[in-house]
Scaffold this motif. Structure first.
Motif, short mmCIF file in Angstrom:
data_model
loop_
_atom_site.label_atom_id
_atom_site.label_comp_id
_atom_site.label_asym_id
_atom_site.label_seq_id
_atom_site.Cartn_x
_atom_site.Cartn_y
_atom_site.Cartn_z
N THR A 36 0.84 -1.20 0.00
CA THR A 36 0.00 0.00 0.00
C THR A 36 0.88 1.25 0.00
N GLY A 37 0.71 2.09 1.01
CA GLY A 37 1.51 3.32 1.15
C GLY A 37 1.59 3.64 2.63
N GLY A 38 1.77 4.88 2.98
CA GLY A 38 1.84 5.26 4.39
C GLY A 38 0.50 5.04 5.08
N VAL A 42 -4.37 7.08 1.25
CA VAL A 42 -5.56 6.40 0.73
C VAL A 42 -5.21 4.98 0.25
N TYR A 43 -3.95 4.77 -0.18
CA TYR A 43 -3.54 3.42 -0.61
C TYR A 43 -3.75 2.41 0.51
N PHE A 44 -3.45 2.85 1.72
CA PHE A 44 -3.62 1.96 2.86
C PHE A 44 -5.09 1.52 2.97
N VAL A 45 -5.99 2.46 2.72
CA VAL A 45 -7.43 2.14 2.77
C VAL A 45 -7.79 1.22 1.60
N VAL A 46 -7.17 1.43 0.43
CA VAL A 46 -7.43 0.54 -0.71
C VAL A 46 -7.07 -0.89 -0.31
N GLY A 47 -5.88 -1.07 0.22
CA GLY A 47 -5.42 -2.41 0.60
C GLY A 47 -6.32 -3.06 1.64
N GLN A 48 -6.66 -2.29 2.68
CA GLN A 48 -7.53 -2.83 3.74
C GLN A 48 -8.90 -3.19 3.16
N SER A 49 -9.38 -2.34 2.25
CA SER A 49 -10.73 -2.56 1.69
C SER A 49 -10.76 -3.78 0.78
N PRO A 75 -0.08 -4.54 4.39
CA PRO A 75 0.75 -3.70 5.27
C PRO A 75 1.03 -2.33 4.65
N SER A 76 1.38 -1.38 5.49
CA SER A 76 1.82 -0.09 4.96
C SER A 76 3.22 -0.27 4.37
N THR A 77 3.49 0.50 3.32
CA THR A 77 4.80 0.41 2.65
C THR A 77 5.26 1.82 2.28
N ALA A 78 6.38 1.89 1.56
CA ALA A 78 6.93 3.19 1.12
C ALA A 78 6.09 3.81 0.00
N GLY A 79 5.30 3.00 -0.72
CA GLY A 79 4.46 3.53 -1.80
C GLY A 79 4.70 2.88 -3.15
N SER A 80 4.25 3.57 -4.20
CA SER A 80 4.19 3.05 -5.57
C SER A 80 5.40 2.27 -6.08
N THR A 81 6.55 2.93 -6.14
CA THR A 81 7.68 2.28 -6.81
C THR A 81 8.25 1.17 -5.94
N TYR A 82 8.13 1.33 -4.63
CA TYR A 82 8.50 0.24 -3.71
C TYR A 82 7.60 -0.96 -3.99
N ASN A 83 6.30 -0.72 -4.13
CA ASN A 83 5.36 -1.83 -4.36
C ASN A 83 5.68 -2.57 -5.65
N ILE A 84 5.93 -1.80 -6.71
CA ILE A 84 6.22 -2.43 -8.01
C ILE A 84 7.50 -3.28 -7.90
N ASP A 93 2.35 -9.86 -3.55
CA ASP A 93 1.56 -10.43 -4.66
C ASP A 93 0.84 -9.34 -5.45
N PHE A 94 0.40 -8.31 -4.74
CA PHE A 94 -0.32 -7.21 -5.36
C PHE A 94 0.22 -5.91 -4.79
N GLY A 95 -0.17 -4.81 -5.40
CA GLY A 95 0.21 -3.53 -4.84
C GLY A 95 -0.59 -2.42 -5.49
N VAL A 96 -0.60 -1.28 -4.84
CA VAL A 96 -1.22 -0.09 -5.41
C VAL A 96 -0.09 0.76 -5.96
N ALA A 97 -0.29 1.31 -7.16
CA ALA A 97 0.77 2.11 -7.77
C ALA A 97 0.17 3.20 -8.63
N GLN A 98 0.84 4.33 -8.67
CA GLN A 98 0.40 5.43 -9.54
C GLN A 98 0.49 4.98 -11.00
N SER A 99 -0.45 5.50 -11.82
CA SER A 99 -0.47 5.10 -13.23
C SER A 99 0.81 5.50 -13.97
#
Ligand code: GLU
Length: 331
Positions: A36-38, A42-49, A75-84, A93-99
């Protein structure tokens, strides 16, 4: 001899455990992780949801329900590029990332030059994320140019805003040394640092509204400035992943009028190596429960399935997602 008998007993026990009782469906338990992100983003809410919908879909003691056996954590992470990067390394397995970072990762451009992630797969997109520059109440900053000589938080490495800030710096011909200090605070730290007078401004790509941003705007009078000059027009005009967007007036205490800036989409991505049935179940859980999902954060209010399966996606869709979209007649 006794040892051998014990060993055989243990094997028999394991085999018995693995066999389903007659008439019952024995789903294999699978654990999936979503980057997710911090924790205030909102990424954190995406992941939880997403996890919430996956678990809601599961049987979990109810007679009806999907026996997919998936257990999910975000879990919370550093964000987009960390997730990728961590999806590529099989750590997530999955992650949220900016387009924009999805695009660069799959095409091997920008930050991902020479390290294209060809196995990156799109699943769906979520909310829009304007790029915000948030400035202290008495900082005197009204435009990008005013950041010169100021203490500016460029964001933590691994976050989407760090990368997008660097793109913007390059487009404006701004060097790190043009700032008095370039800090690397996380999204969770930056609003407090602004209110405490430790920094003058920060850049943040995030959905609207965001509790972290309101700590600064509603808490200590920080303002969001417009970013729609010739440099941003060129960025938006030359790329498929940026678009102009508005942070509507009244969103925060200090947004007296609409703020125009450029932005991206938050997208949900995975690895081609993640099994089709796992991706299918995750997509199904979200789309079959979209009304519930929309209610979990105001940024999700207008999520529309037809847009979610295409907007902001540049990596190929994962076959597990395609299976669901076809089944539903969305494709
Ligand atoms: N866009 C940010 C990033 O890519 C995260 C925003 C959020 O946490 O909602 O790191």
């Amino acid at each position: 001899m006794k040892k051998l008998a014990l060993a055989i007993g243990a094997v028999a026990f394991v085999v018995a455990l693995g066999m389903a009782a007659p008439g019952s469906v024995q789903a294999k338990k699978r654990f999936i992780s979503i980057g997710t992100g911090g924790p205030t983003g909102v990424y954190f809410v995406v992941g939880q949801s997403v996890c919430r919908m996956v678990h809601k879909e599961a049987a979990e003691g109810r007679s009806k329900g999907r026996k997919h056996g998936i257990r999910c954590s975000a879990p919370s992470t550093a964000g987009s590029t960390y997730n990728i990067a961590n999806i590529q390394a099989d750590e997530l397995d999955f992650g949220v990332a900016q387009s924009d970072w999805q695009y660069h990762a799959v095409n091997g451009t920008s930050k991902f030059k020479g390290k294209a992630f060809k196995g990156l797969r799109a699943v769906f997109s979520v909310h829009a994320e304007p790029y915000h520059i948030i400035v202290g109440a008495n900082s005197g900053i009204g435009s990008w140019g005013d950041l010169k000589g100021k203490r500016f938080n460029i964001g933590n490495p691994g976050s989407g805003q760090r990368g997008t800030t660097e793109v913007l710096m390059e487009a404006h011909g701004t060097m790190k040394s043009d700032f008095k200090v370039a800090t690397e605070l996380t999204s969770t730290e930056q609003s407090k640092a602004l209110c405490d007078g430790k920094i003058d401004a920060y850049g943040y790509t995030v959905g609207v509204p965001n509790a972290g941003v309101s700590v600064a705007t509603d808490g200590c009078g920080a303002k969001i400035i417009s970013l729609a000059g010739s440099v941003e027009k060129k960025l938006v005009g030359n790329t498929p992943y940026y678009a102009f967007t508005t942070i509507p007036k009244g969103t925060y205490k200090t947004t007296a009028s609409d703020v125009t800036t450029f932005g991206v989409m938050a997208t949900f991505v995975t690895n081609a190596s993640v099994p089709d049935d796992v991706v299918y179940e995750v997509v199904r859980a979200v789309f079959e429960n979209l009304d519930d999902f929309r209610g979990l954060h105001p940024a999700f209010k207008n999520l529309d399935p037809k847009n979610m399966m295409k907007n902001g996606l540049s990596a190929p869709l994962h076959p597990g997602a395609i299976k669901y979209y076809k089944e539903k007649g969305l494709m």
